[in-house]
Motif scaffolding. Structure first.
Motif, PDB file in Angstrom:
ATOM      1  N   VAL A  78       0.671  -1.071  -0.465  1.00  0.00           N
ATOM      2  CA  VAL A  78       0.234  -0.059  -0.133  1.00  0.00           C
ATOM      3  C   VAL A  78       0.848   1.313   0.464  1.00  0.00           C
ATOM      4  O   VAL A  78       0.572   2.537  -0.870  1.00  0.00           O
ATOM      5  N   SER A  79       1.968   1.537   0.766  1.00  0.00           N
ATOM      6  CA  SER A  79       2.604   2.363   1.205  1.00  0.00           C
ATOM      7  C   SER A  79       3.672   2.511  -0.722  1.00  0.00           C
ATOM      8  O   SER A  79       3.708   3.866  -0.761  1.00  0.00           O
ATOM      9  N   TRP A  80       3.732   1.352  -1.203  1.00  0.00           N
ATOM     10  CA  TRP A  80       4.132   1.702  -2.369  1.00  0.00           C
ATOM     11  C   TRP A  80       3.652   2.508  -3.333  1.00  0.00           C
ATOM     12  O   TRP A  80       4.418   3.132  -4.014  1.00  0.00           O
ATOM     13  N   ALA A  81       2.932   1.862  -3.483  1.00  0.00           N
ATOM     14  CA  ALA A  81       0.845   1.817  -4.764  1.00  0.00           C
ATOM     15  C   ALA A  81       1.218   3.102  -4.243  1.00  0.00           C
ATOM     16  O   ALA A  81       0.196   3.741  -5.565  1.00  0.00           O
ATOM     17  N   SER A  82       1.074   3.926  -2.649  1.00  0.00           N
ATOM     18  CA  SER A  82       0.374   5.008  -2.904  1.00  0.00           C
ATOM     19  C   SER A  82       1.148   6.324  -3.663  1.00  0.00           C
ATOM     20  O   SER A  82       1.114   7.372  -3.664  1.00  0.00           O
ATOM     21  N   GLN A  83       2.334   6.064  -3.925  1.00  0.00           N
ATOM     22  CA  GLN A  83       3.179   7.188  -5.106  1.00  0.00           C
ATOM     23  C   GLN A  83       2.593   7.042  -6.272  1.00  0.00           C
ATOM     24  O   GLN A  83       2.776   8.688  -7.043  1.00  0.00           O
TER      25      GLN A  83
END
Length: 330
Positions: free
Chosen positions: A110-115
């Motif tokens: 989730v953290s990575w894809a939020s970029q």
């Protein structure tokens, strides 16, 4: 459990918190239940925007590492100070597996894809966990009823509508980001299934703290291996505030409230956050971050959440939810 009608006090609140740490049952008034559900609905729904703002200037895996190591350490010390027993080696092993699948892979995705993916659409893709649950049950040889299978097909059709280009148009959501979120949701599902039978600590809060410590340690290792922390890194005030919000509200208050609700309300009622969080996330993304939600994305979100709701109804979740909410009012 039905709600009691006695007045609350700071002593009552402290006793309820201590009982959560020790793994004992607690009771709650109607107003406490309303406040608890509002926290899970709104706070957890807002974490998607907080993550989106956090990764604007903080590396995604580094942000997750700081979040979970801080929150996990605080929660672990608090639980042990309030009567939770020292975890055994087997309990640490179980927490390591769950923390890896849920927080390292699931939340890290989730953290990575939020970029790459707007916060509102991220929340919708994460809400597909119940669909993956049915697929995992099929893999295990279980035969779900026709309504569940139909719900999965509808939900997956919504995901396809969200990420696949049509004709000359481009995809509504970044395809790579969507794939990463799908993998993260699958990992979360597997971890959730494993947690049903894993030998964890008798204290739910302590078990969560242990999972946070493991997930945070793995995220820190990955962050350092990727060289995310460089001398040129400049963290903005908005990203720093978002990280603090995730630690205090998203992890400590949000998770603690969630586990407390599981003690005093039906799991089916508590599980309704999966339907409310995407709506909150989309609304906050539009109002506070200026995110656009094209008509095609709205249609896809409706289809996805419809499929998820159908899966829940097939499992009897709707009936149990209504019963639990009615009892909570008495």
């Amino acid at each position: 459990m039905t709600a009691t009608k006695r007045p609350t006090s700071s002593t009552d609140a402290g006793s309820a918190a201590a009982s959560l740490a020790a793994g004992t049952m607690a009771s709650a008034t109607q107003w406490q239940l309303v406040a608890g559900f509002l926290v899970v609905y709104i706070v957890w729904g807002s974490t998607y925007l907080a993550i989106h703002w956090g990764v604007e200037s903080i590396p995604p895996f580094g942000m997750g590492a700081v979040r979970f190591l801080f929150a996990g350490s605080i929660l672990y010390v608090w639980c042990r100070a309030h009567g939770a027993e020292k975890p055994t080696a087997s309990q640490w092993k179980a927490s390591a597996v769950i923390g890896t699948l849920l927080l390292f892979v699931g939340n890290g995705a989730v953290s990575w894809a939020s970029q790459r993916v707007p916060s509102g659409l991220t929340s919708v893709l994460v809400a597909t966990v119940p669909l993956w649950l049915v697929l995992c049950e099929l893999w295990q040889g279980k035969r779900p009823d026709l309504l569940k299978v139909l719900g999965v097909l509808i939900g997956l059709a919504g995901v396809a509508l969200l990420v696949m280009p049509t004709g000359a148009a481009t995809a509504t959501v970044d395809p790579l980001g969507a794939v990463v979120l799908a993998c993260g949701s699958l990992s979360w599902t597997i971890g959730s299934l494993y947690s049903r039978t894993a030998r964890q600590s008798a204290s739910p809060a302590l078990a969560i703290a242990m999972q946070m410590l493991v997930g945070g340690s793995l995220l820190l290792t990955l962050s350092l291996a990727l060289g995310e922390w460089t001398p040129e890194l400049h963290v903005t005030a908005r990203s720093a505030a978002s990280l603090l919000y995730l630690i205090v509200f998203g992890s400590l208050i949000g998770f603690s409230t969630y586990m407390w609700l599981l003690k005093v309300a039906s799991p089916a009622a508590v599980g309704t956050y999966a339907y409310v969080n995407p709506a909150v996330a989309v609304m906050l993304g539009v109002l506070l971050a200026g995110e656009r939600v094209p008509a095609r994305a709205v249609a896809a979100m409706t289809v996805i959440l419809g499929g998820v709701a159908m899966v829940s109804i097939a499992g009897g979740g709707a009936r149990r939810m209504v019963t639990a909410m009615w009892r909570a009012r008495r």
